[in-house]
Design a protein around this motif. Structure first.
Motif, PDB file in Angstrom:
ATOM      1  N   ILE A  32      23.172 121.245  73.882  1.00 58.89           N
ATOM      2  CA  ILE A  32      23.567 121.822  75.178  1.00 58.89           C
ATOM      3  C   ILE A  32      22.414 121.718  76.184  1.00 58.89           C
ATOM      4  N   GLY A  33      21.190 121.978  75.701  1.00 55.03           N
ATOM      5  CA  GLY A  33      20.035 121.841  76.587  1.00 55.03           C
ATOM      6  C   GLY A  33      19.866 120.427  77.095  1.00 55.03           C
ATOM      7  N   GLY A  34      20.100 119.436  76.210  1.00 55.41           N
ATOM      8  CA  GLY A  34      20.019 118.047  76.648  1.00 55.41           C
ATOM      9  C   GLY A  34      21.056 117.715  77.703  1.00 55.41           C
ATOM     10  N   LEU A  35      22.280 118.251  77.543  1.00 55.88           N
ATOM     11  CA  LEU A  35      23.323 118.032  78.553  1.00 55.88           C
ATOM     12  C   LEU A  35      22.960 118.673  79.880  1.00 55.88           C
ATOM     13  N   VAL A  36      22.376 119.886  79.796  1.00 59.98           N
ATOM     14  CA  VAL A  36      21.950 120.553  81.027  1.00 59.98           C
ATOM     15  C   VAL A  36      20.851 119.747  81.721  1.00 59.98           C
ATOM     16  N   LEU A  37      19.913 119.216  80.945  1.00 60.23           N
ATOM     17  CA  LEU A  37      18.856 118.381  81.529  1.00 60.23           C
ATOM     18  C   LEU A  37      19.432 117.121  82.167  1.00 60.23           C
ATOM     19  N   PHE A  38      20.441 116.530  81.518  1.00 63.43           N
ATOM     20  CA  PHE A  38      21.080 115.345  82.107  1.00 63.43           C
ATOM     21  C   PHE A  38      21.768 115.702  83.420  1.00 63.43           C
ATOM     22  N   TRP A  39      22.393 116.869  83.471  1.00 59.08           N
ATOM     23  CA  TRP A  39      23.069 117.311  84.694  1.00 59.08           C
ATOM     24  C   TRP A  39      22.054 117.607  85.804  1.00 59.08           C
ATOM     25  N   LEU A  40      20.844 118.057  85.408  1.00 54.42           N
ATOM     26  CA  LEU A  40      19.809 118.388  86.386  1.00 54.42           C
ATOM     27  C   LEU A  40      18.861 117.229  86.667  1.00 54.42           C
ATOM     28  N   ARG A  41      19.229 116.013  86.249  1.00 52.98           N
ATOM     29  CA  ARG A  41      18.304 114.894  86.376  1.00 52.98           C
ATOM     30  C   ARG A  41      17.961 114.605  87.837  1.00 52.98           C
ATOM     31  N   ARG A  42      18.836 114.946  88.760  1.00 56.05           N
ATOM     32  CA  ARG A  42      18.570 114.752  90.182  1.00 56.05           C
ATOM     33  C   ARG A  42      18.224 116.061  90.883  1.00 56.05           C
ATOM     34  N   GLY A  43      18.083 117.119  90.098  1.00 59.99           N
ATOM     35  CA  GLY A  43      17.759 118.412  90.679  1.00 59.99           C
ATOM     36  C   GLY A  43      16.268 118.590  90.861  1.00 59.99           C
ATOM     37  N   SER A  44      15.883 119.846  91.069  1.00 57.49           N
ATOM     38  CA  SER A  44      14.476 120.142  91.307  1.00 57.49           C
ATOM     39  C   SER A  44      13.688 120.058  90.013  1.00 57.49           C
ATOM     40  N   LEU A  45      12.399 119.749  90.155  1.00 58.70           N
ATOM     41  CA  LEU A  45      11.525 119.656  88.999  1.00 58.70           C
ATOM     42  C   LEU A  45      11.299 121.018  88.363  1.00 58.70           C
ATOM     43  N   ALA A  46      11.291 122.081  89.177  1.00 57.69           N
ATOM     44  CA  ALA A  46      11.106 123.427  88.632  1.00 57.69           C
ATOM     45  C   ALA A  46      12.258 123.808  87.706  1.00 57.69           C
ATOM     46  N   SER A  47      13.485 123.464  88.080  1.00 59.58           N
ATOM     47  CA  SER A  47      14.638 123.759  87.227  1.00 59.58           C
ATOM     48  C   SER A  47      14.552 122.986  85.911  1.00 59.58           C
ATOM     49  N   THR A  48      14.138 121.735  85.989  1.00 58.36           N
ATOM     50  CA  THR A  48      14.024 120.916  84.776  1.00 58.36           C
ATOM     51  C   THR A  48      12.986 121.488  83.818  1.00 58.36           C
ATOM     52  N   LEU A  49      11.829 121.860  84.332  1.00 61.62           N
ATOM     53  CA  LEU A  49      10.795 122.423  83.471  1.00 61.62           C
ATOM     54  C   LEU A  49      11.224 123.765  82.888  1.00 61.62           C
ATOM     55  N   THR A  50      11.964 124.563  83.661  1.00 65.78           N
ATOM     56  CA  THR A  50      12.449 125.851  83.152  1.00 65.78           C
ATOM     57  C   THR A  50      13.396 125.642  81.980  1.00 65.78           C
TER      58      THR A  50
END
Length: 349
Positions: A32-50
């Protein structure tokens, strides 16, 4: 020693038995975390690191809870408290670090864009200047060889060749002067000695200096003023600004056209407007008018054969000098041509 060996063997056996269950509970969290990271791939870097920080913490919590059968023993409670403390420390750190890295990334990307734009501008400048230098140099060389070989012997022809060589030399000198001035501006080496400068003297001198070019082009130059403002500036640099604008307007105005120079006061600024009859500037070019070596001429009257178009540096120099005076310069289509407007701070009374 035997009892210790047996205890270690029992511990390893116990771990081996619970390992599949721990993986069974932790693996879905990782997926699930990997899917969330894939969804946030174009999002902010802070969200990705969180999310990256939360994945192992949440996976650990779920794995421990699953293996313990949700039986809240003291050991489990201790483990949960430790995981929550780790999350409380790492998540804010990830957010702060992500924002810092994002700001640095944006700054580096903008710096690379500025560097690429500057490099493209330098290449364009070199191309333009190389072309503009070759033309007068070739003419000077050809005429000098003709004079040296005696091809031209009549006094009137010799005088004509000498005048043309002098004109081409003056053109080269002006281009070198423009390059030197532009280098001072871009290098930040321009130092102004500010004083109270009456603009009517600057405009009068500039119009008089461009009178021969206006007569050659059969262009009328009119200077009017609602009032004659006094600005805080450096007289030589302001004179160069006005000369460049008036010269540019004359070159792009067709014969029998009019260049109008208007002065006035707008609030706390002195307003200088130079109108020409160039036919207008295309909308896709008007934003590049002040770029170094840019000379868009799609909607402008072409230069007559043998005319001098300059090195494409006059407007860039004018912009740099105006900004060095803490003023503003802009251009817009107006009437039958375009209007260049310069706003300069008034001198303190």
């Amino acid at each position: 020693m035997i009892e210790s060996g047996e205890s270690l063997a029992e511990l390893l056996t116990h771990v081996w038995h619970i390992l599949p269950f721990a993986l069974l509970f932790a693996l879905p969290v990782a997926v699930i975390g990997g899917l969330v990271l894939f969804w946030l791939r174009r999002g902010s870097l802070a969200s990705t690191l969180t999310v990256l920080v939360l994945i192992p913490v949440v996976a650990t919590l779920v794995g421990v809870l699953g293996v313990s059968g949700f039986m809240f023993t003291p050991a489990l409670t201790t483990m949960l408290v430790v995981c929550l403390l780790v999350a409380a420390v790492t998540v804010p750190a990830a957010i702060v670090l992500g924002r810092a890295i994002a700001r640095r990334s944006v700054w580096e990307r903008e710096a690379r864009d500025r560097e690429r734009a500057a490099e493209a501008s330098r290449r364009e400048l070199v191309a333009w200047i190389s072309h503009d230098l070759r033309s007068p140099l070739a003419g000077i060389r050809a005429m000098a060889e003709a004079l040296a070989d005696g091809v031209v012997a009549e006094p009137s022809d010799v005088a004509g060749y000498a005048n043309r060589i002098s004109g081409e030399t003056a053109r080269l000198s002006a281009m070198v002067d423009d390059l030197f001035e532009l280098s001072r501006i871009t290098a930040g080496a321009l130092q102004l000695t500010l004083s109270a400068v009456p603009l009517h003297e600057v405009v009068s001198d500039a119009v008089a200096a461009q009178a021969p070019l206006a007569q050659q082009k059969r262009v009328r130059v009119l200077a009017t003023a609602q009032t004659w403002p006094v600005v805080a500036g450096s007289d030589p640099e302001l004179a160069r600004v006005v000369r460049n604008l008036v010269s540019n307007a004359i070159r792009h105005t067709p014969p029998d056209g009019t260049v109008a120079v208007q002065l006035g006061i707008d609030g706390v600024d002195a307003l200088l407007a130079v109108d020409d009859a160039c036919g207008g500037i295309p909308e896709d070019e008007i934003g590049r008018v002040f770029d170094v070596a840019f000379r868009g001429t799609q909607a402008r009257t072409p230069e007559p054969s043998g005319g001098t178009t300059g090195g494409g540096l006059g407007l860039a120099i004018a912009k740099g000098l105006v900004e060095a005076h803490r003023g503003r310069i802009g251009v817009r289509n107006h009437g039958q041509g375009c209007r260049f407007e310069v706003r300069l701070p008034l001198a303190a009374r």
